[in-house]
Design an enzyme around this catalytic site. Structure first.
Site, PDB file in Angstrom:
ATOM      1  N   LEU A   5       0.389  -1.056   0.097  1.00 43.80           N
ATOM      2  CA  LEU A   5      -0.192   0.011   0.081  1.00 43.80           C
ATOM      3  C   LEU A   5       0.797   1.576   0.473  1.00 43.80           C
ATOM      4  O   LEU A   5       2.694   1.546   0.091  1.00 43.80           O
ATOM      5  CB  LEU A   5      -0.972   0.441   0.928  1.00 43.80           C
ATOM      6  N   PRO A   6       0.347   2.145  -0.421  1.00 39.27           N
ATOM      7  CA  PRO A   6       1.140   3.700  -1.060  1.00 39.27           C
ATOM      8  C   PRO A   6       1.822   4.282   0.384  1.00 39.27           C
ATOM      9  O   PRO A   6       3.220   4.464   0.781  1.00 39.27           O
ATOM     10  CB  PRO A   6       0.478   4.346  -1.319  1.00 39.27           C
TER      11      PRO A   6
ATOM     12  N   THR B 198       6.639   0.659   2.132  1.00 37.96           N
ATOM     13  CA  THR B 198       7.248   1.331   2.514  1.00 37.96           C
ATOM     14  C   THR B 198       7.371   2.761   3.547  1.00 37.96           C
ATOM     15  O   THR B 198       6.156   3.278   2.954  1.00 37.96           O
ATOM     16  CB  THR B 198       8.168   2.007   1.796  1.00 37.96           C
TER      17      THR B 198
ATOM     18  N   LYS C 245      15.133   0.083   4.692  1.00 43.45           N
ATOM     19  CA  LYS C 245      14.695   0.951   3.556  1.00 43.45           C
ATOM     20  C   LYS C 245      15.059   2.370   3.054  1.00 43.45           C
ATOM     21  O   LYS C 245      14.984   2.669   2.178  1.00 43.45           O
ATOM     22  CB  LYS C 245      13.656   0.174   3.525  1.00 43.45           C
TER      23      LYS C 245
ATOM     24  N   LYS D 162       7.724  10.922  -0.164  1.00 39.93           N
ATOM     25  CA  LYS D 162       7.337  10.791   0.809  1.00 39.93           C
ATOM     26  C   LYS D 162       7.691   9.593   1.775  1.00 39.93           C
ATOM     27  O   LYS D 162       8.383   9.959   3.000  1.00 39.93           O
ATOM     28  CB  LYS D 162       6.307   9.140   0.685  1.00 39.93           C
TER      29      LYS D 162
HETATM   30  P1  NAD Z   1       0.273   2.788  -6.241  1.00 39.76           P
HETATM   31  O1  NAD Z   1      -0.014   3.796  -5.686  1.00 39.76           O
HETATM   32  O2  NAD Z   1       0.559   2.250  -7.247  1.00 39.76           O
HETATM   33  O3  NAD Z   1      -0.213   1.214  -5.141  1.00 39.76           O
HETATM   34  C1  NAD Z   1      -0.626   1.377  -3.725  1.00 39.76           C
HETATM   35  C2  NAD Z   1      -1.737   0.737  -4.239  1.00 39.76           C
HETATM   36  O4  NAD Z   1      -2.334   0.180  -3.373  1.00 39.76           O
HETATM   37  C3  NAD Z   1      -3.458   1.468  -5.163  1.00 39.76           C
HETATM   38  O5  NAD Z   1      -3.722   0.483  -6.131  1.00 39.76           O
HETATM   39  C4  NAD Z   1      -4.446   1.768  -4.414  1.00 39.76           C
HETATM   40  O6  NAD Z   1      -4.881   1.831  -4.796  1.00 39.76           O
HETATM   41  C5  NAD Z   1      -4.568   0.809  -3.729  1.00 39.76           C
HETATM   42  N1  NAD Z   1      -4.865   1.128  -2.386  1.00 39.76           N
HETATM   43  C6  NAD Z   1      -4.751   2.028  -1.171  1.00 39.76           C
HETATM   44  N2  NAD Z   1      -5.414   1.968   0.033  1.00 39.76           N
HETATM   45  C7  NAD Z   1      -6.006   1.171  -0.451  1.00 39.76           C
HETATM   46  C8  NAD Z   1      -6.467   0.462   0.823  1.00 39.76           C
HETATM   47  N3  NAD Z   1      -6.819   0.659   1.604  1.00 39.76           N
HETATM   48  N4  NAD Z   1      -7.055  -0.993   0.449  1.00 39.76           N
HETATM   49  C9  NAD Z   1      -6.673  -1.735  -0.663  1.00 39.76           C
HETATM   50  N5  NAD Z   1      -5.669  -1.079  -1.821  1.00 39.76           N
HETATM   51  C10 NAD Z   1      -5.609   0.195  -1.440  1.00 39.76           C
HETATM   52  O7  NAD Z   1       1.850   2.573  -5.045  1.00 39.76           O
HETATM   53  P2  NAD Z   1       3.245   1.495  -5.523  1.00 39.76           P
HETATM   54  O8  NAD Z   1       3.839   1.791  -6.103  1.00 39.76           O
HETATM   55  O9  NAD Z   1       2.680  -0.002  -5.793  1.00 39.76           O
HETATM   56  O10 NAD Z   1       4.749   1.927  -4.256  1.00 39.76           O
HETATM   57  C11 NAD Z   1       3.559   0.596  -3.114  1.00 39.76           C
HETATM   58  C12 NAD Z   1       4.408   0.571  -2.053  1.00 39.76           C
HETATM   59  O11 NAD Z   1       5.751   0.845  -2.576  1.00 39.76           O
HETATM   60  C13 NAD Z   1       4.150   2.376  -1.242  1.00 39.76           C
HETATM   61  O12 NAD Z   1       4.748   2.394   0.097  1.00 39.76           O
HETATM   62  C14 NAD Z   1       6.546   2.321  -2.040  1.00 39.76           C
HETATM   63  O13 NAD Z   1       6.743   3.255  -1.069  1.00 39.76           O
HETATM   64  C15 NAD Z   1       6.849   1.334  -2.024  1.00 39.76           C
HETATM   65  N6  NAD Z   1       7.930   0.800  -3.031  1.00 39.76           N
HETATM   66  C16 NAD Z   1       7.008   1.657  -3.932  1.00 39.76           C
HETATM   67  C17 NAD Z   1       8.303   1.327  -5.539  1.00 39.76           C
HETATM   68  C18 NAD Z   1       8.210   1.806  -6.728  1.00 39.76           C
HETATM   69  O14 NAD Z   1       9.030   1.318  -7.705  1.00 39.76           O
HETATM   70  N7  NAD Z   1       7.053   2.031  -6.982  1.00 39.76           N
HETATM   71  C19 NAD Z   1       9.416   0.458  -5.329  1.00 39.76           C
HETATM   72  C20 NAD Z   1      10.270   0.458  -4.094  1.00 39.76           C
HETATM   73  C21 NAD Z   1       9.091   0.491  -3.046  1.00 39.76           C
END
Ligand code: NAD
Length: 296
Positions: free
Chosen positions: A65-66, A96, A171, A246
């Site tokens: 999740l975000p 994260t 991280k 963030k």
């Molecule tokens: P994203 O915003 O693409 O995906 C998050 C998903 O969570 C969305 O589809 C959203 O609809 C869903 N969501 C939000 N609230 C929800 C709820 N209450 N119930 C169910 N689903 C819900 O984000 P991302 O890029 O996939 O990143 C996710 C996490 O991973 C973050 O914490 C980010 O910091 C970390 N991260 C991302 C990357 C990257 O390259 N994108 C790399 C490493 C770590």
């Protein structure tokens, strides 16, 4: 065949869940955005109408999740995973978020007879798709050993950083450094190009010299220098500026808690905040280059 729940199917969660399906597991998915479940359904996942429904019958539950507030929303409350997970289930949060939130949720899980790991990842969307993520895990060793086969279906490197919350601390240290390196790489490339250098040539020089780093080797911010990176597709996909902002905020908060000096991390946080405020929050974080080029 083990049943796994996967909640949060964004840029990272969707390809991670897909790799669990490819490994032969039965996967139940949920995301607040109905549209993000479609591709998983096509691949064989069962979609649910809530996180608690997805958790039914699952031995292991992943969340991606975000931010911390979304994680609390999904785990806490009468409909939260801490209530709805079956007895003995293992909860693995790959988001994260603040280390204190991970520690708090792990303590609540223990009280309910559940086990919980914080397992944030590194490797980006390409690593998620290829199943080569690095997992940085905080929590008990036996819980990590239980999670290992599933993590191996999605990643290549698995590190045990320490007890609950330790995965998050490691991280954000990494991501603070990444934010600084990407801004510094953009600054150096923009300086060279302003003096007439070819960004491709300059990047090749830096990549074989003492300034080399992950951005110059694998994730160049200058459009067209590398194929298959966000810079070469108008900064779409990848790791959003808002998410980098963030993470730099999490690092700044962690620094305040321990009275640690993080001047470069703070400066980087301000640069990404300016960049996000200029309307680039949804673009990949390597678009920070635009702050130095001064045009879109
Ligand atoms: P994203 O915003 O693409 O995906 C998050 C998903 O969570 C969305 O589809 C959203 O609809 C869903 N969501 C939000 N609230 C929800 C709820 N209450 N119930 C169910 N689903 C819900 O984000 P991302 O890029 O996939 O990143 C996710 C996490 O991973 C973050 O914490 C980010 O910091 C970390 N991260 C991302 C990357 C990257 O390259 N994108 C790399 C490493 C770590």
């Amino acid at each position: 065949m083990d049943t796994i729940a996967f909640i949060g199917l964004g840029h990272m969660g969707a390809p991670m869940a897909l790799n669990l399906i490819k490994a032969g597991y039965s996967v139940q998915v949920y995301d607040v955005q109905e549209s993000s479940m479609a591709s998983l359904r096509q691949a064989g996942a069962r979609s649910a109408t809530s996180a608690s429904e997805a958790a039914q019958g699952a031995l292991i539950i992943f969340t991606m999740l975000p931010a911390g507030r979304h994680v609390r929303q999904v785990y806490e409350g009468s409909q939260g995973l801490l209530q709805s997970a079956q007895e003995g289930a293992l909860l693995v949060d790959c988001s994260t978020i603040e280390a204190q939130v991970s520690q708090d949720l792990a303590a609540q899980a223990r009280q309910r007879g559940l086990h919980m790991l914080d397992a944030p990842v590194s490797g980006g969307t390409a690593g998620a798709a290829a199943g080569t993520l690095t997992f940085i895990v905080g929590g008990d060793e036996p819980a990590l050993e239980r999670a290992r086969p599933y993590l191996e279906a999605m990643g290549k490197n698995i590190f045990h950083a320490g007890q609950a919350g330790a995965g998050q601390v490691a991280k954000i240290c990494n991501n603070m450094l990444l934010g600084v390196l990407m801004a510094g790489t953009s600054e150096a490339l923009a300086l060279g190009v302003a003096h007439g250098l070819d960004p491709q040539v300059l990047s090749s020089i830096i990549a074989r010299s003492s300034g080399r780093n992950w951005a110059t080797e694998l994730y160049n911010p200058w459009p067209g220098v590398m194929p298959d990176v966000p810079a070469s597709r108008e900064y779409q996909g990848g790791f959003g500026t808002a998410l980098m902002l963030k993470d730099l905020g999490l690092a700044a908060d962690a620094a305040v808690r321990q009275n640690s000096a993080v001047p470069l991390g703070e400066l980087a946080r301000n640069l990404y905040a300016l960049h996000a405020a200029q309307g680039h929050d949804k673009q990949d974080f390597s678009s920070i280059l635009k702050l130095y080029r001064g045009r879109d």
